[in-house]
Design a protein around this motif. Sequence first.
Motif, PDB file in Angstrom:
ATOM      1  N   ARG A  76      45.412  77.292  47.104  1.00 19.88           N
ATOM      2  CA  ARG A  76      44.759  77.185  45.802  1.00 19.88           C
ATOM      3  C   ARG A  76      44.857  75.774  45.222  1.00 19.88           C
ATOM      4  O   ARG A  76      43.890  75.273  44.645  1.00 19.88           O
ATOM      5  CB  ARG A  76      45.384  78.176  44.820  1.00 19.88           C
ATOM      6  CG  ARG A  76      44.785  78.093  43.417  1.00 19.88           C
ATOM      7  CD  ARG A  76      45.281  79.200  42.514  1.00 19.88           C
ATOM      8  NE  ARG A  76      44.697  79.096  41.180  1.00 19.88           N
ATOM      9  CZ  ARG A  76      44.917  79.958  40.193  1.00 19.88           C
ATOM     10  NH1 ARG A  76      45.712  81.006  40.402  1.00 19.88           N
ATOM     11  NH2 ARG A  76      44.363  79.793  39.017  1.00 19.88           N
ATOM     12  N   PRO A 126      43.809  70.647  46.393  1.00 18.91           N
ATOM     13  CA  PRO A 126      43.118  69.472  45.830  1.00 18.91           C
ATOM     14  C   PRO A 126      43.997  68.717  44.824  1.00 18.91           C
ATOM     15  O   PRO A 126      43.980  67.487  44.776  1.00 18.91           O
ATOM     16  CB  PRO A 126      41.886  70.078  45.146  1.00 18.91           C
ATOM     17  CG  PRO A 126      41.670  71.387  45.833  1.00 18.91           C
ATOM     18  CD  PRO A 126      43.055  71.888  46.125  1.00 18.91           C
ATOM     19  N   GLY A 158      35.124  78.227  36.783  1.00 18.45           N
ATOM     20  CA  GLY A 158      34.753  77.233  37.781  1.00 18.45           C
ATOM     21  C   GLY A 158      35.314  75.856  37.506  1.00 18.45           C
ATOM     22  O   GLY A 158      35.175  74.948  38.337  1.00 18.45           O
ATOM     23  N   GLU A 175      38.374  74.869  37.336  1.00 20.09           N
ATOM     24  CA  GLU A 175      39.569  74.505  38.095  1.00 20.09           C
ATOM     25  C   GLU A 175      39.225  73.630  39.294  1.00 20.09           C
ATOM     26  O   GLU A 175      40.039  72.808  39.725  1.00 20.09           O
ATOM     27  CB  GLU A 175      40.290  75.775  38.554  1.00 20.09           C
ATOM     28  CG  GLU A 175      41.658  75.513  39.160  1.00 20.09           C
ATOM     29  CD  GLU A 175      42.391  76.790  39.526  1.00 20.09           C
ATOM     30  OE1 GLU A 175      43.169  76.753  40.513  1.00 20.09           O
ATOM     31  OE2 GLU A 175      42.194  77.831  38.851  1.00 20.09           O
ATOM     32  N   ARG A 176      38.006  73.751  39.829  1.00 18.21           N
ATOM     33  CA  ARG A 176      37.618  72.979  41.010  1.00 18.21           C
ATOM     34  C   ARG A 176      37.638  71.484  40.750  1.00 18.21           C
ATOM     35  O   ARG A 176      37.940  70.702  41.652  1.00 18.21           O
ATOM     36  CB  ARG A 176      36.219  73.407  41.478  1.00 18.21           C
ATOM     37  CG  ARG A 176      36.198  74.760  42.178  1.00 18.21           C
ATOM     38  CD  ARG A 176      34.812  75.113  42.635  1.00 18.21           C
ATOM     39  NE  ARG A 176      33.893  75.264  41.499  1.00 18.21           N
ATOM     40  CZ  ARG A 176      32.601  75.552  41.621  1.00 18.21           C
ATOM     41  NH1 ARG A 176      32.061  75.688  42.819  1.00 18.21           N
ATOM     42  NH2 ARG A 176      31.845  75.691  40.542  1.00 18.21           N
ATOM     43  N   TRP A 177      37.295  71.065  39.531  1.00 17.48           N
ATOM     44  CA  TRP A 177      37.336  69.629  39.222  1.00 17.48           C
ATOM     45  C   TRP A 177      38.547  69.253  38.383  1.00 17.48           C
ATOM     46  O   TRP A 177      39.002  68.102  38.410  1.00 17.48           O
ATOM     47  CB  TRP A 177      36.046  69.193  38.534  1.00 17.48           C
ATOM     48  CG  TRP A 177      35.790  69.835  37.187  1.00 17.48           C
ATOM     49  CD1 TRP A 177      35.087  70.960  36.930  1.00 17.48           C
ATOM     50  CD2 TRP A 177      36.253  69.341  35.922  1.00 17.48           C
ATOM     51  NE1 TRP A 177      35.076  71.231  35.583  1.00 17.48           N
ATOM     52  CE2 TRP A 177      35.779  70.255  34.938  1.00 17.48           C
ATOM     53  CE3 TRP A 177      37.013  68.248  35.516  1.00 17.48           C
ATOM     54  CZ2 TRP A 177      36.051  70.095  33.574  1.00 17.48           C
ATOM     55  CZ3 TRP A 177      37.282  68.082  34.162  1.00 17.48           C
ATOM     56  CH2 TRP A 177      36.801  68.995  33.213  1.00 17.48           C
ATOM     57  N   SER A 190      41.684  70.463  38.744  1.00 14.92           N
ATOM     58  CA  SER A 190      42.878  70.321  39.577  1.00 14.92           C
ATOM     59  C   SER A 190      43.004  68.924  40.191  1.00 14.92           C
ATOM     60  O   SER A 190      44.069  68.300  40.088  1.00 14.92           O
ATOM     61  CB  SER A 190      42.897  71.391  40.671  1.00 14.92           C
ATOM     62  OG  SER A 190      43.306  72.631  40.142  1.00 14.92           O
TER      63      SER A 190
END
Length: 254
Positions: free
Chosen positions: A81, A84, A135, A137-139, A141
């Motif tokens: 998870r 990144p 969504g 969290e994708r950028w 993190s």
Amino acid sequence: MFNLAPMFDMAPSALALIFIAFCLGGLVKGVSGMGLPTVAMGLLATVFPPAQAASLLFVPTVLTNAWQLATGPSPFAALKRFWPMVTANAVMAVACAGLLASAYAHYATVLLGVVLLVYAVFGLSGRRLPAPAHGGERWMSPAVGLATGALTGGTGVSVMPAAPYLQSLGLDKEALVQAMGLSFTVSTLGLGLGLWLAGGFAAQSLTGSALALIPAAIGMAAGQALRRRVSQTTFKKVFFVGLLALGAHLALGG
């Protein structure tokens, strides 16, 4: 590699500070699951150059956080998870660690004080960062990882902004402690590598760092016992007030 001579060359007051710093850092970690490098780095930086203080932290920080990661519910799920975030964290920690070993190390001490002040004020406020939008969290993190790595490399402390960010994700207690263990382990490894590449991590430092495991373990055992007797609210207030004073001292006198 493990040469005891440098330790015996230290003044008794310096050895006493190392013992106290790691005992208190271990105590905080035993109660809250975090805080060993934050407390120990802040205290050590009042006497030692930042690179030497960070080097002394290396072994206790890596081992205690790696243990925290390994004993959690699912280390591989945490890595899947948060890879990144921790990848960006490691890269920036390596890239920025040279500050601690440079001619600008004075500014690293001041920056450490500012980071501790911000963390203390945030902690005393009782607030949490808002959870990322769907969504997000994708950028978020990787961005948090870059910021955490930069501050780790520049100050030796890896708590900001990783800890508040992870707390905002709504993880259960065990998963949160494990995620912080992953982040702090990677930060410290990146910091150690960066210091070594910059020539600021002497092999002799590993001796003192390994010996620092003893007071850190004593402090953690005491903290685990204290956790059953003192409320988290009371402890956090005392912890953050102390951190506020220490941060102010470093920021103004660094």
